[in-house]
Motif scaffolding. Structure first.
Motif, short mmCIF file in Angstrom:
data_model
loop_
_atom_site.label_atom_id
_atom_site.label_comp_id
_atom_site.label_asym_id
_atom_site.label_seq_id
_atom_site.Cartn_x
_atom_site.Cartn_y
_atom_site.Cartn_z
N LEU A 4 0.85 -1.18 0.00
CA LEU A 4 0.00 0.00 0.00
C LEU A 4 0.88 1.23 0.00
N VAL A 5 0.59 2.15 -0.92
CA VAL A 5 1.25 3.45 -0.97
C VAL A 5 0.26 4.44 -0.37
N LEU A 6 0.61 5.08 0.74
CA LEU A 6 -0.30 5.96 1.46
C LEU A 6 0.11 7.41 1.28
N TYR A 7 -0.86 8.22 0.85
CA TYR A 7 -0.60 9.62 0.54
C TYR A 7 -1.63 10.48 1.25
N LEU A 36 -2.59 2.58 -4.39
CA LEU A 36 -2.45 3.91 -3.82
C LEU A 36 -3.66 4.20 -2.95
N ILE A 37 -3.40 4.51 -1.69
CA ILE A 37 -4.44 4.90 -0.74
C ILE A 37 -4.32 6.40 -0.55
N ASP A 38 -5.29 7.14 -1.04
CA ASP A 38 -5.29 8.60 -0.99
C ASP A 38 -6.20 9.06 0.14
N ALA A 39 -5.62 9.65 1.18
CA ALA A 39 -6.40 10.07 2.35
C ALA A 39 -7.53 11.01 1.96
N LYS A 40 -7.29 11.88 1.01
CA LYS A 40 -8.32 12.83 0.58
C LYS A 40 -9.50 12.10 -0.05
N ALA A 41 -9.23 11.08 -0.84
CA ALA A 41 -10.29 10.32 -1.50
C ALA A 41 -11.09 9.51 -0.49
#
Length: 194
Positions: A4-7, A36-41
């Motif tokens: 997991l790539v966390l942004y 990709l795990i996008d905190a905003k999304a």
């Protein structure tokens, strides 16, 4: 390997997404199962209750989904910008919703900034935080700055700085992969002590 790539940037003109996309594509090209795990999304609320504090099956849908992804991952890459010498609040908020879900897996840190310090101070802060949360933090890091002169809007390396980043990525990925393999082998051999 499942990575997991966390942004975590919530800004409207996010530059760090370039680095998140570059790293996600880099691991994908190597043949890894990467997301990709996008905190905003995901848009988790500010931390009120950790995932484990909800009754079984009572966590909000997004939190439940993310908990499963974290538990199923073999390793993590944290993409962090630097805000006033510190961490991005969006990524920290996402991370703090969980604890045991992170345990016994390795993490790598890639930092960025608009300036020449490349988010190094935020990366340093993350190292201690991730260690405290039960992850082994690998020694290889990536530091990108100025990000707009290193990666295009699509996350493609540009200029000399982009070439340097492309040359540095394989070592970064190999370091994380080594620790993922070691952690998987140890977990298969013996249950974690807690």
């Amino acid at each position: 390997m499942t990575i997991l790539v966390l942004y975590g940037s919530y800004r409207s003109d996010r530059l760090g997404i370039r680095l998140a996309n570059f790293i996600t594509q880099g691991f994908r090209t190597r043949g890894d199962d990467v997301e990709l795990i996008d905190a905003k999304a995901i848009d988790l609320p500010m931390l009120d209750r950790m995932y484990k504090e909800y009754p079984n099956g009572g966590a909000p849908e997004g939190l439940e989904m993310l908990a499963g992804k974290i538990r199923d991952a073999d390793g993590f890459v944290f993409i962090t910008g630097e805000y006033n010498w510190g961490m991005q609040p969006g990524l920290k908020n996402l991370t703090d919703h969980f604890l045991e879900e992170w345990f016994w897996r390795p993490a790598a840190i890639a930092s960025y900034s608009a300036g020449r310090f490349s988010g190094a101070r935020a990366a340093l802060a993350w190292h201690g935080t991730l260690s405290e949360m039960g992850m082994v933090v690998v020694s290889s890091t990536l530091a990108v700055g100025p990000i707009a002169q290193t990666l295009s809007e699509n996350g493609e390396p540009v200029g000399e700085a982009g070439k340097q980043l492309a040359r540095a990525f394989p070592r970064f990925a190999d370091d994380l992969a080594w620790w993922i393999e070691a952690a998987k082998a140890q977990r298969a051999k013996r249950a974690p002590p807690y």
